[in-house]
Design an enzyme around this catalytic site. Sequence first.
Site, PDB file in Angstrom:
ATOM      1  CB  CYS A  46      -0.910   0.028   1.231  1.00 46.92           C
ATOM      2  SG  CYS A  46      -1.992  -1.383   1.339  1.00 46.92           S
TER       3      CYS A  46
HETATM    4  C1  BEZ Z   1       0.559  -4.773   1.853  1.00 51.08           C
HETATM    5  O1  BEZ Z   1       0.057  -3.687   1.608  1.00 51.08           O
HETATM    6  O2  BEZ Z   1       1.755  -4.948   1.683  1.00 51.08           O
HETATM    7  C2  BEZ Z   1      -0.275  -5.937   2.325  1.00 51.08           C
HETATM    8  C3  BEZ Z   1      -1.349  -5.725   3.136  1.00 51.08           C
HETATM    9  C4  BEZ Z   1      -2.095  -6.813   3.608  1.00 51.08           C
HETATM   10  C5  BEZ Z   1      -1.724  -8.087   3.213  1.00 51.08           C
HETATM   11  C6  BEZ Z   1      -0.640  -8.287   2.364  1.00 51.08           C
HETATM   12  C7  BEZ Z   1       0.092  -7.194   1.914  1.00 51.08           C
END
Ligand code: BEZ
Length: 219
Positions: A46
């Site tokens: 994110c």
């Molecule tokens: C991420 O944004 O890296 C992420 C968030 C939740 C689960 C897996 C990856």
Amino acid sequence: MPGLTIGDSIPNLQVETTHGSFKLHDFIGDSWVILFSHPGDFTPVCTTELGKMAKYEEEFTKRGVKLLGLSCDDIASHKEWIKDVEAFTPGSKVRYPIIADPKREVITKLNMVDPDEKDSSGSQLPSRALHIVGPDKKVKLSFLYPATTGRNMEEVVRVVESLQKAANDKVATPVDWQPGDEAVISPSVSDEEAKKMFPHGYRTVDLPSKKGYLRFTQV
Ligand code: BEZ
């Protein structure tokens, strides 16, 4: 409306954001809007996506498109997280609002729930959903990616161009289309209509079926 999909009107929800509280329809106004969700603040994928979206904001603004992010955490958390986002992507400035949805009310109504992801308290998390909403407040296109797959911002720009081309010029865009490439004429348009709609001409591809349905034109 848990199954919100293309053609549906986006519900006119009151949302709490980093830019204050507003109704979704007021935010959309006469613009196109990209509404995109993220599983959580301070998560790796994110953080990379928000910064890239900020870098691309000018590209979207040029095309009359506003950005609206969403992550479930609260507004104070979003504001802290933005500092990390901007530090990770040099030159990025997060100017778009980010919705806070700690009670998961918005993600449920906008079909943005990832069935496989939960936070440490067992609450559901958003998927990487992305709805492109037209000025008529209807969903024109949706991406639904799981938390583990980051999106490609060039593809987001490309599909905005395609949607706007289709809306303005009454054409469709073929595989891997890029702005400037020929578009195709919709099957619902007869040859007679096509001659009037595209007076500069079009070409029909000769295929084994001889049905004459694959017609390219430059628009
Ligand atoms: C991420 O944004 O890296 C992420 C968030 C939740 C689960 C897996 C990856």
